[in-house]
Design a protein around this motif. Structure first.
Motif: not given
Length: 357
Positions: A294-298, A346-352
């Motif tokens: 759910s994170q953007v490549g960190t 990243d925020q959008a993915a975490k909220m989803a």
């Protein structure tokens, strides 16, 4: 969500009350914790207070529209109603983002490592350019940059460079830069005009405190040697450079930027602490596979995250499929648009992910 917001509002008032107690600053640890908690809670509390005010404005406007017959007053009430409704929607989205679980490392300083990968001298030249890009960006944020170690090649490139960025929230912004950066261009050494592809890797590690990771000095072996390269009159004439080997992990760190052996030793320990802490964070990431998705490549250092295409003047971030045609500005440190887009994704993915769970 609103139950949680009410709880946070109550806690914020409690923190303010504790901070106003006489003698609170006598206990520096408690005082620092309270100040940090106040700082963390303030944005969400301010948004919630404004939200409550807007909800009240909506009720007042609807009441006024029912009772008022004067057309001018009714128009003003309608205008207030529409503005408050629009602001309520904005604030609801804002509060959802502010309530997302916060990365505990976000407020930390960072240690950055850049290594030349495939492409020989061309990769080393690109590594030096990416280093300068981050330095310019840090300067634009008024952050302090301190070089730890550098391995240069004769033509202005860098095989390796590590440096520390000190500034509020540095990790929260720079953490998305970890991964493989790829450059496509015609090298100056290429007579045939062919486009070459080279790569570098960037590692972003949060600075670790003693409380985050304890180092047993019996596990550390220190060697001193004469520094090489630029660094002033006495840097090349005294054994001021330090090589630290951490025996259990095999991690080797060199620091030669300072003229003082003691300062170089201190810097080497800072890097080691960050590396050991980063290893622990990586293990935690791997153990939470679902959260990683759910994170953007960190997390994955081997992931190709960005391409810098010089012939077309474009930069593409592959994680969020963002392409910008302003390569020159980006290489001069103007990377805020990329970072803002990564944070939003990243925020959008975490909220989803939260809604799914």
């Amino acid at each position: 969500m609103f139950d949680k917001l009410e709880d946070l509002l109550i806690r914020f008032e409690e923190v303010l009350s504790e901070l106003s107690e006489p003698g609170v600053s006598d206990d520096q640890n408690r005082f620092r914790k309270l100040m940090k908690e106040q700082s963390d809670l303030a944005p969400i509390v301010e948004a919630y207070r404004e939200y409550k005010q807007c909800r009240q404005n909506i009720e007042d406007s609807l009441e006024l529209l029912q009772e008022e017959s004067d057309e001018e007053m009714r128009e003003l009430a309608k205008e207030e109603l529409n503005e408050s409704k629009a602001r309520v929607e904005e604030l609801e989205g804002q509060m959802k983002i502010l309530l997302l679980p916060k990365d505990p490392n976000d407020d930390k300083n960072v240690i950055v490592e850049i290594r030349a990968g495939a492409g020989g001298d061309e990769a080393a030249l690109f590594a030096a350019e990416i280093y300068r890009m981050y330095v310019h960006y840090a300067e634009s944020r008024r952050w302090k940059v301190e070089t730890m170690d550098v391995e240069e090649i004769g033509i202005g490139g860098m095989k390796y460079v590590s440096f520390m960025v000190t500034g509020q929230g540095a990790y929260s912004v720079l953490k998305y830069e970890s991964g493989v950066h790829r450059v496509q261009r015609v090298p100056e050494t290429e007579s045939g005009g062919r486009i070459h592809t080279s790569t570098i890797t960037v590692a972003i590690m949060p600075e670790a405190e003693d409380v985050d990771v304890a180092i047993d000095m019996n596990d550390c072996k220190f060697d001193v040697f004469r520094a090489s390269g630029n660094g002033g009159q006495c840097v090349n004439t005294t054994d001021s450079a330090v090589r630290l080997t951490h025996i259990p992990t095999g991690i080797v760190i060199s620091c030669q930027d300072e003229k003082s052996q003691l300062k170089n030793k201190d810097k080497a320990l800072k890097v080691l602490r960050a590396k050991l802490y980063d290893l622990e964070c990586q293990k935690a990431h791997d153990a939470e596979a679902e959260a990683r998705r759910s994170q953007v490549g960190t997390g994955d250092r081997s992931e190709k995250i960005r391409t810098y295409n010089f012939p077309q003047g474009r930069v593409t971030d592959h994680r969020i499929k963002l392409t910008l045609y302003k390569l020159e500005n980006i290489m001069n440190g103007d990377i805020q648009e990329i970072i803002d887009s990564l944070i939003a994704a990243d925020q959008a993915a975490k909220m989803a992910n939260m809604q799914e769970n």
